[in-house]
Design a protein around this motif. Structure first.
Motif, mmCIF file in Angstrom:
data_model
loop_
_atom_site.group_PDB
_atom_site.id
_atom_site.type_symbol
_atom_site.label_atom_id
_atom_site.label_comp_id
_atom_site.label_asym_id
_atom_site.label_seq_id
_atom_site.Cartn_x
_atom_site.Cartn_y
_atom_site.Cartn_z
ATOM 1 N N VAL A 179 -0.546 -3.958 -5.725
ATOM 2 C CA VAL A 179 -0.122 -2.613 -5.365
ATOM 3 C C VAL A 179 -1.391 -1.779 -5.216
ATOM 4 O O VAL A 179 -2.191 -1.698 -6.152
ATOM 5 C CB VAL A 179 0.808 -1.986 -6.421
ATOM 6 C CG1 VAL A 179 1.161 -0.548 -6.038
ATOM 7 C CG2 VAL A 179 2.073 -2.821 -6.583
ATOM 8 N N VAL A 180 -1.573 -1.201 -4.041
ATOM 9 C CA VAL A 180 -2.799 -0.478 -3.725
ATOM 10 C C VAL A 180 -2.457 0.938 -3.306
ATOM 11 O O VAL A 180 -1.646 1.140 -2.396
ATOM 12 C CB VAL A 180 -3.578 -1.172 -2.583
ATOM 13 C CG1 VAL A 180 -4.940 -0.506 -2.385
ATOM 14 C CG2 VAL A 180 -3.714 -2.660 -2.831
ATOM 15 N N LEU A 181 -3.037 1.909 -3.979
ATOM 16 C CA LEU A 181 -2.852 3.307 -3.594
ATOM 17 C C LEU A 181 -3.852 3.661 -2.501
ATOM 18 O O LEU A 181 -5.019 3.257 -2.553
ATOM 19 C CB LEU A 181 -3.059 4.232 -4.792
ATOM 20 C CG LEU A 181 -1.853 4.453 -5.732
ATOM 21 C CD1 LEU A 181 -1.428 3.157 -6.391
ATOM 22 C CD2 LEU A 181 -2.177 5.515 -6.771
ATOM 23 N N MET B 47 8.206 11.128 -3.726
ATOM 24 C CA MET B 47 9.548 10.710 -4.126
ATOM 25 C C MET B 47 10.030 9.492 -3.338
ATOM 26 O O MET B 47 10.635 8.576 -3.899
ATOM 27 C CB MET B 47 10.543 11.855 -3.966
ATOM 28 C CG MET B 47 11.910 11.541 -4.586
ATOM 29 S SD MET B 47 13.178 12.755 -4.208
ATOM 30 C CE MET B 47 13.545 12.360 -2.496
ATOM 31 N N LYS B 48 9.769 9.456 -2.017
ATOM 32 C CA LYS B 48 10.238 8.325 -1.216
ATOM 33 C C LYS B 48 9.626 7.014 -1.694
ATOM 34 O O LYS B 48 10.307 5.990 -1.784
ATOM 35 C CB LYS B 48 9.910 8.556 0.258
ATOM 36 C CG LYS B 48 10.756 9.625 0.923
ATOM 37 C CD LYS B 48 10.399 9.760 2.396
ATOM 38 C CE LYS B 48 11.208 10.864 3.058
ATOM 39 N NZ LYS B 48 10.848 11.038 4.491
ATOM 40 N N ASP B 49 8.334 7.057 -2.002
ATOM 41 C CA ASP B 49 7.696 5.832 -2.465
ATOM 42 C C ASP B 49 8.115 5.475 -3.884
ATOM 43 O O ASP B 49 8.221 4.298 -4.231
ATOM 44 C CB ASP B 49 6.176 5.969 -2.379
ATOM 45 C CG ASP B 49 5.666 5.786 -0.954
ATOM 46 O OD1 ASP B 49 6.484 5.914 -0.026
ATOM 47 O OD2 ASP B 49 4.469 5.531 -0.761
ATOM 48 N N GLU B 50 8.370 6.478 -4.720
ATOM 49 C CA GLU B 50 8.891 6.209 -6.059
ATOM 50 C C GLU B 50 10.222 5.471 -5.964
ATOM 51 O O GLU B 50 10.462 4.486 -6.674
ATOM 52 C CB GLU B 50 9.081 7.519 -6.826
ATOM 53 C CG GLU B 50 7.801 8.250 -7.188
ATOM 54 C CD GLU B 50 8.090 9.619 -7.790
ATOM 55 O OE1 GLU B 50 9.145 9.764 -8.435
ATOM 56 O OE2 GLU B 50 7.274 10.545 -7.594
ATOM 57 N N THR C 123 0.863 -1.181 0.000
ATOM 58 C CA THR C 123 0.000 0.000 0.000
ATOM 59 C C THR C 123 0.898 1.229 0.000
ATOM 60 O O THR C 123 1.935 1.256 0.663
ATOM 61 C CB THR C 123 -0.935 0.032 1.218
ATOM 62 O OG1 THR C 123 -0.189 0.332 2.410
ATOM 63 C CG2 THR C 123 -1.655 -1.301 1.402
ATOM 64 N N THR C 124 0.514 2.243 -0.761
ATOM 65 C CA THR C 124 1.399 3.397 -0.956
ATOM 66 C C THR C 124 0.612 4.692 -1.074
ATOM 67 O O THR C 124 -0.527 4.700 -1.545
ATOM 68 C CB THR C 124 2.259 3.206 -2.232
ATOM 69 O OG1 THR C 124 2.933 4.418 -2.536
ATOM 70 C CG2 THR C 124 1.412 2.812 -3.421
ATOM 71 N N ASP C 125 1.234 5.788 -0.645
ATOM 72 C CA ASP C 125 0.649 7.120 -0.847
ATOM 73 C C ASP C 125 1.410 7.865 -1.948
ATOM 74 O O ASP C 125 1.595 9.073 -1.885
ATOM 75 C CB ASP C 125 0.617 7.920 0.444
ATOM 76 C CG ASP C 125 1.986 8.077 1.097
ATOM 77 O OD1 ASP C 125 2.967 7.541 0.545
ATOM 78 O OD2 ASP C 125 2.074 8.712 2.161
ATOM 79 N N ILE C 126 1.825 7.122 -2.961
ATOM 80 C CA ILE C 126 2.547 7.702 -4.093
ATOM 81 C C ILE C 126 1.682 8.700 -4.854
ATOM 82 O O ILE C 126 2.176 9.471 -5.673
ATOM 83 C CB ILE C 126 3.036 6.576 -5.032
ATOM 84 C CG1 ILE C 126 4.152 7.069 -5.952
ATOM 85 C CG2 ILE C 126 1.877 5.971 -5.815
ATOM 86 C CD1 ILE C 126 4.826 5.955 -6.735
ATOM 87 N N PHE D 108 -2.016 11.138 -11.130
ATOM 88 C CA PHE D 108 -0.596 11.284 -10.818
ATOM 89 C C PHE D 108 -0.046 9.984 -10.240
ATOM 90 O O PHE D 108 0.980 9.459 -10.693
ATOM 91 C CB PHE D 108 -0.377 12.432 -9.830
ATOM 92 C CG PHE D 108 1.054 12.591 -9.388
ATOM 93 C CD1 PHE D 108 1.940 13.355 -10.130
ATOM 94 C CD2 PHE D 108 1.534 11.965 -8.233
ATOM 95 C CE1 PHE D 108 3.273 13.492 -9.741
ATOM 96 C CE2 PHE D 108 2.852 12.092 -7.833
ATOM 97 C CZ PHE D 108 3.727 12.865 -8.587
ATOM 98 N N GLY D 109 -0.703 9.445 -9.221
ATOM 99 C CA GLY D 109 -0.206 8.245 -8.567
ATOM 100 C C GLY D 109 -0.207 7.035 -9.473
ATOM 101 O O GLY D 109 0.772 6.277 -9.526
#
Length: 340
Positions: free
Chosen positions: A71-73, A50-53, A40-43, A79-80
């Protein structure tokens, strides 16, 4: 007497062989298959993506160690979604480049990676439930690079999956003293309280402050200069606004790809720091990054907050001591993959 001795030795060897071939995810079993992973990501957040990228790019270089199922936003926006797709496209180009060794080293197929990106948050929640309930002997790791909202929703909808998942989160407890006063939730802690209070038997590593050791000093810039020459993925990193390879967000991934880590016994430590079971009776499968001082109150940190900066430095130091090993391993991996 000799025959009895041979019989005992044979039984002992059989037990060893049986134990070494087990692929179950229980506390005492060895895991020989590649761990299944949902991220799970807050990309989606352009200001902090940037950190998640960089964490997801780091993951691409270790897809012979884990299998990404989803992969779950945390929230879905163009954008994400485009950022994740761009990283996957870079991986696909490197994978099918005949000069490189992704295919030979049994990396995950790009097509299976592309379909792992869930179309929205609801399907992501259902994906966690589906994978957790599947009859599979390999553990399902849910890696939290964003908030804990998604995994909270999955656990509340299907409490039975709490026995089948392994959760690794970063910065989900109380904010460290260099960011805020005691008592405020950490930067991706939303949903954490409900999970912590309701699921006391959950297998969970919470890396709260130690991750900050990965961004200190000049090493992140040095490693950035070294990796950007490697393929399309390196070129993707070279387009970052900052010329630093900040792997704070990669802590959950790093735990799984560390060759020295004992997945069933996090307390032995590794690249991501040292861990402790602060509540071994109430929470037998819960670990948090360890402070060296015995006066630190893990249950009620605010009661020992005068030690907070000392504890922060101790936790960071546990990562800093091993950071060069992690960087060296990454550069060796890239050298083998890209044959440069």
């Amino acid at each position: 007497m000799k025959r009895k001795y041979v019989y005992i030795v044979s039984i002992f060897l059989l037990l060893i062989q049986t134990g070494c071939t087990s692929v179950k995810g229980g506390a005492g079993d060895l895991v020989t298959e590649k761990p299944r992973v949902i991220i799970t990501t807050d990309i989606y957040n352009a200001d902090f993506s940037m950190k998640d990228e960089q964490a997801l790019t780091y993951l691409m270089w270790y897809l012979n160690k884990v299998t990404v199922q989803g992969v779950v936003l945390d929230r879905y926006n163009a954008f994400g979604v485009n950022k994740v797709k761009e990283i996957f496209q870079c991986y696909e180009k490197d994978f099918f480049n005949d000069s490189f060794s992704f295919n030979k080293q049994q990396f995950q197929l790009p097509d299976s990676l592309k379909v792992s990106l869930q179309k929205d948050r609801d399907t992501g929640v259902q994906k966690i439930i589906e994978e957790a309930r599947s009859q599979n002997d390999t553990p399902l790791y849910v890696l939290i690079l964003g908030t804990m909202e998604v995994v909270k929703e999955a656990l509340l909808l299907a409490p039975d999956i709490s026995d089948n998942i392994r959760l690794i989160s970063i910065g989900t407890g109380v904010k460290p003293p260099d960011e805020d006063v005691c008592g405020n939730l950490n930067w991706n802690g939303w949903g954490r309280t409900e999970v912590f209070e309701r699921f006391t038997k959950l297998w969970w590593i919470e890396n709260d402050w130690a991750y900050k050791g990965l961004s200190e000093g000049n090493e992140p810039q040095r490693i950035y200069n070294g990796i950007i020459k490697y393929g399309e993925l390196g070129d993707f990193i070279s387009k970052s606004e900052k010329t630093r390879f900040n792997l704070e967000g990669a802590i959950p991934i790093m735990f799984l790809v560390d060759p020295q880590i004992k997945h069933n016994y996090p307390e032995f430590g590794g690249w991501t720091g040292n861990y402790i079971k602060p509540f071994p009776v109430e929470r037998p499968h819960y670990w948090v990054d360890r402070a060296d001082t015995k006066q630190w109150d893990y249950q009620y940190p605010c009661k020992s907050w005068d030690l907070a900066f000392q504890v922060l430095n101790e936790r960071k130091q546990n990562v800093l001591l091993r950071r060069d090993q992690m960087y060296s391993s990454l550069m060796d991996q890239l050298s083998q993959l890209y044959s440069l």
